[in-house]
Design a protein around this motif. Sequence first.
Motif, mmCIF file in Angstrom:
data_model
loop_
_atom_site.group_PDB
_atom_site.id
_atom_site.type_symbol
_atom_site.label_atom_id
_atom_site.label_comp_id
_atom_site.label_asym_id
_atom_site.label_seq_id
_atom_site.Cartn_x
_atom_site.Cartn_y
_atom_site.Cartn_z
ATOM 1 N N LEU A 93 1.042 -1.111 0.113
ATOM 2 C CA LEU A 93 0.244 -0.121 -0.202
ATOM 3 C C LEU A 93 0.621 1.158 -0.209
ATOM 4 C CD1 LEU A 93 -2.569 -0.423 2.476
ATOM 5 C CD2 LEU A 93 -3.118 -0.180 -0.123
ATOM 6 N N ARG A 94 1.870 1.071 0.433
ATOM 7 C CA ARG A 94 2.997 2.703 0.895
ATOM 8 C C ARG A 94 2.699 3.020 -0.260
ATOM 9 N NH1 ARG A 94 7.975 3.796 0.719
ATOM 10 N NH2 ARG A 94 9.258 2.146 1.465
ATOM 11 N N ARG A 95 4.228 1.787 -0.521
ATOM 12 C CA ARG A 95 4.505 2.337 -2.411
ATOM 13 C C ARG A 95 3.261 2.642 -3.272
ATOM 14 N NH1 ARG A 95 9.491 -2.084 -3.690
ATOM 15 N NH2 ARG A 95 10.695 -1.809 -1.929
ATOM 16 N N HIS A 96 1.998 2.005 -3.950
ATOM 17 C CA HIS A 96 1.161 2.212 -4.239
ATOM 18 C C HIS A 96 1.337 3.316 -4.056
ATOM 19 C CE1 HIS A 96 0.283 -1.701 -6.874
ATOM 20 N NE2 HIS A 96 -0.097 -2.280 -5.831
ATOM 21 N N ARG A 97 0.517 3.878 -2.650
ATOM 22 C CA ARG A 97 -0.106 5.311 -2.788
ATOM 23 C C ARG A 97 0.762 6.718 -2.890
ATOM 24 N NH1 ARG A 97 -4.907 5.566 0.067
ATOM 25 N NH2 ARG A 97 -5.017 7.273 -0.938
ATOM 26 N N THR A 98 2.394 6.042 -2.707
ATOM 27 C CA THR A 98 3.210 7.140 -2.632
ATOM 28 C C THR A 98 3.516 7.198 -4.363
ATOM 29 O OG1 THR A 98 4.418 6.113 -1.295
ATOM 30 C CG2 THR A 98 5.431 7.697 -2.937
#
Length: 180
Positions: free
Chosen positions: A50-55
């Motif tokens: 999620l962190r990578r996608h949202r970043t």
Amino acid sequence: MTRSWDLHWPDSEPLGWVLRQNWPDRWVRFHSLPGSKRYADTEDERAEILRRHRTVLADLHGSDAADLLVISTQWGIPAPNHAPFDPDGAWPWRIVLNPLDREAGPIYCWVQSEVDEQALNAILLNAADDKGQFVIADKGLSWLYCPYDGGADVLVGGPEERDSLRDRYSDWLSALESGL
């Protein structure tokens, strides 16, 4: 929406792998876990996905999920008013054929134009678990974000924009020359 799609992505269907093939000069792929690991085994790994996608999405668009479009595809004949996500908010957009196998049957494309943060996270995690195919975009369709089980294919306005994005997240790139 069809007019805008045809303006930005002519002769392409809203399928991540088709877009990647048709627009290689506008495409970059980011992996969602270290070491190009495909699936999460722990909650920490799900959080990293999620962190990578949202970043990357925040880099492309900012943080307001409500201004995004989500295109979801469903293979085969759908039940009436049935979309792969939030059927109350999705509407049928187009029916396409698989460009590699036109005999495989129709692919139904649904669009949701208002997505909240919780729904966006669910869509991203469903893609990561190979439970759906999605294309996320700004309402003008100037860029496309295609999450999958292992990362995301991102298509932007041109090679310079792609290279800039690729350089900012170079740690998330494939080690393969093909970029896959």
